[in-house]
Design an enzyme around this catalytic site. Structure first.
Site, short mmCIF file in Angstrom:
data_model
loop_
_atom_site.label_atom_id
_atom_site.label_comp_id
_atom_site.label_asym_id
_atom_site.label_seq_id
_atom_site.Cartn_x
_atom_site.Cartn_y
_atom_site.Cartn_z
N GLU A 1 31.75 43.88 45.01
CA GLU A 1 33.09 43.31 45.23
C GLU A 1 33.51 43.47 46.69
O GLU A 1 34.50 44.16 47.01
CB GLU A 1 34.11 43.97 44.30
CG GLU A 1 33.82 43.67 42.83
CD GLU A 1 34.92 44.10 41.88
OE1 GLU A 1 35.66 45.03 42.21
OE2 GLU A 1 35.03 43.50 40.80
N GLU B 1 29.57 41.31 36.12
CA GLU B 1 30.62 42.09 35.44
C GLU B 1 31.54 41.14 34.70
O GLU B 1 32.00 40.14 35.28
CB GLU B 1 31.50 42.86 36.44
CG GLU B 1 30.88 44.09 37.01
CD GLU B 1 31.84 44.90 37.87
OE1 GLU B 1 33.05 44.93 37.57
OE2 GLU B 1 31.37 45.49 38.84
C1 BG6 Z 1 35.41 46.09 39.04
C2 BG6 Z 1 34.54 47.18 39.57
O1 BG6 Z 1 36.47 45.96 39.94
O2 BG6 Z 1 36.07 46.26 37.84
C3 BG6 Z 1 34.17 48.27 38.58
O3 BG6 Z 1 33.39 46.69 40.20
C4 BG6 Z 1 35.34 48.52 37.67
O4 BG6 Z 1 33.77 49.40 39.30
C5 BG6 Z 1 35.67 47.24 36.91
O5 BG6 Z 1 35.14 49.58 36.79
C6 BG6 Z 1 36.74 47.38 35.87
O6 BG6 Z 1 37.87 47.98 36.41
P1 BG6 Z 1 38.52 49.27 35.76
O7 BG6 Z 1 39.59 49.66 36.68
O8 BG6 Z 1 38.98 48.86 34.42
O9 BG6 Z 1 37.43 50.30 35.70
#
Ligand code: BG6
Length: 475
Positions: A182, A374
């Site tokens: 990111e 993701e």
């Molecule tokens: C992304 C990141 O922003 O979102 C992860 O690459 C992160 O590291 C994921 O865990 C989900 O966000 P959160 O805050 O729910 O863990």
């Protein structure tokens, strides 16, 4: 059963990041990572993220990352469960401070390198292809205190030295690499994105974009190096994606949405097309930003673009130019509440069609293969009396997003794979909570660090296994 919309060799799998699952924060010579000095949600995590001086100077009662889900010691059991689901790929990151505890040590730490050898061997044993992020919110704390992280150009060479060690050591074990997780997060959470504290600095925007320039050059140089070390390596960039919609058809709102989208595209324009986009000139001028660009930087950016574009997708965003509109709580990216969308318990709006839109927009713009690295739903899970976890809400979310992905493939998008976020429950990056769970695999641990750390299969585990077995046909 319907026909699969996905290519035959589609890489199904799941994703984690070292700093959110490994634990063992001071084991085998590891140095400190940013998360290791952060408390949980109820003891000032967000404040410390925004003002890292807190994190550096305060002592907290509890640090969620110190033990985390203890993936460091339990990865064999975890990889076996992923293999049982039929994973074709597993995305993780390497913790820089495990390899170079201070970030700039003369020699790498053998114990750290050995850990990742063992981890990748374990994946390969089951035919699971590792997909590795070189830096996932993980600039060693020592580099933050010494250089203020990526504000300092010297980070480029330190990162390259680290990347070279990885490319050579795992030359025959890892094929897919991501340079920075990111990369646009540096604008929103400079502590995670760049290991930087910008409080009290004049013109933080200048520093953020200068640091971004350092990362973009580091990314291009690493891409060059990777291809020299192994021409079969595939190197990708990684964007926190999600289209921004205009709230109304007022031209001002449409213009604001275009600007908001450019904020993220800016990075990929450089990494995929090889040069600063023309719109950046005016943006820099109007924001008092003057980049210090060294001789040869622009040439490196031009020549060493990425092989593919990876991204995270959780939600779309909504923008308005009306002063009456308020942004929603709980989002890293500023957004208004979209009345047409439902939201997760943490206020993250759910928009599968927006996923299709995002993929099409990225592919239209870059014409390079995409990889979704993701996507997922952070939700509270309940363990029933019989030990089962009926996470139908997660299945529904993933089903709709996989359907949208199938549509995008039919739209003509070249898509290499899909790794759901947090395939095993882990610590939330933004809140430090355990209760914000994304996994198919449940981990018995609560927000205060209590629990056996035992693993169990949620209902979504068998569902995802079937999805993979049918290459996305049976959802
Ligand atoms: C992304 C990141 O922003 O979102 C992860 O690459 C992160 O590291 C994921 O865990 C989900 O966000 P959160 O805050 O729910 O863990």
């Amino acid at each position: 059963m319907t026909k699969s919309n996905f290519p035959e060799n589609f890489l199904w799998g799941g994703a984690v990041a070292a700093n959110q699952c490994e634990g063992a924060y001071d084991v085998d010579g590891k140095g400190l990572s940013p998360v290791d000095i952060l408390p949980d949600a109820h003891h000032g995590r967000w404040e410390a993220l925004m003002n890292p001086k807190d994190a550096l100077t305060k002592t907290y009662d509890f640090y969620p990352s110190h033990e985390s889900i203890d993936f460091y010691h339990r990865f064999k059991e975890d990889i076996a469960l992923m293999a049982e689901m039929g994973f074709k790929t597993f995305r993780t990151s390497i913790c820089w401070a495990r390899i170079f505890p201070n970030g700039d040590d003369a020699e790498p730490n053998e114990a750290g390198l050995k850990f990742y050898d063992d981890l990748f061997d374990e994946c390969l044993k089951y035919g699971i292809e590792p997909l590795v992020t070189i830096q996932h919110f993980d600039t060693p704390v020592a580099l933050m205190t010494k250089y203020n992280g990526w504000e300092d150009r010297r980070l480029i060479d330190l990162y390259l030295n680290y990347a070279e060690i990885l490319f050579k050591r795992y030359r025959d074990k890892v094929k897919y690499w991501l340079t920075f997780n990111e990369i646009n997060m540096i604008l929103h959470i400079p502590f995670f994105g760049g290991g930087m504290d910008l409080n009290g600095k004049d013109n933080p925007e200048q520093i953020k974009y200068q640091a971004a320039h350092h990362q973009l050059v580091a990314s291009a140089k690493a891409t060059k190096l990777a291809h020299e070390i192994n021409p079969d390596f595939k190197v990708g960039c990684m964007l926190a994606a999600g289209e921004t919609y205009p709230k109304t058809c007022r031209p001002e709102d449409v213009w604001a949405a275009l600007q908001a989208n450019r904020e993220g595209y800016f990075f990929i324009d450089v990494q995929a097309r090889g040069e600063y986009p023309s719109y950046s000139r005016r943006f820099f001028k109007e924001h008092g930003i003057e980049l210090d660009i060294a001789d040869g930087d622009l040439d490196i950016l031009k020549k060493h673009t990425v092989d593919f574009i990876s991204f995270s997708y959780y939600s779309t965003r909504l923008v308005s130019t009306s002063e009456d509109d308020k942004q929603t709580e709980g989002n890293v990216f500023a957004t208004l509440k979209n009345p047409y969308l439902k939201a997760s318990e943490w206020g993250w709006q759910i928009d599968p069609l927006g996923f299709r839109t995002t993929m099409n927009a990225l592919y239209d713009r870059y014409q390079k293969p995409l990889f979704v690295v993701e996507n997922g739903l952070g939700a509270v899970d309940t363990v029933e009396a019989d030990g089962s976890i009926q996470d139908d809400y997660r299945i529904d979310y993933l089903r709709e997003h996989i359907q949208a992905m199938g549509e995008a493939v039919q739209d003509g998008v070249e898509l290499w794979g899909y790794t759901t976020w947090g395939c095993i429950d882990l610590i939330s990056a933004s809140t430090g909570e355990m209760s914000k769970r994304y996994g198919f695999i449940y981990v018995d641990r609560d927000n205060d660090g209590n629990g056996t750390l035992n693993r169990s299969r949620k209902k979504s585990f068998d569902w995802y296994k079937k999805v993979i077995a049918t290459n996305g046909a049976d959802l």
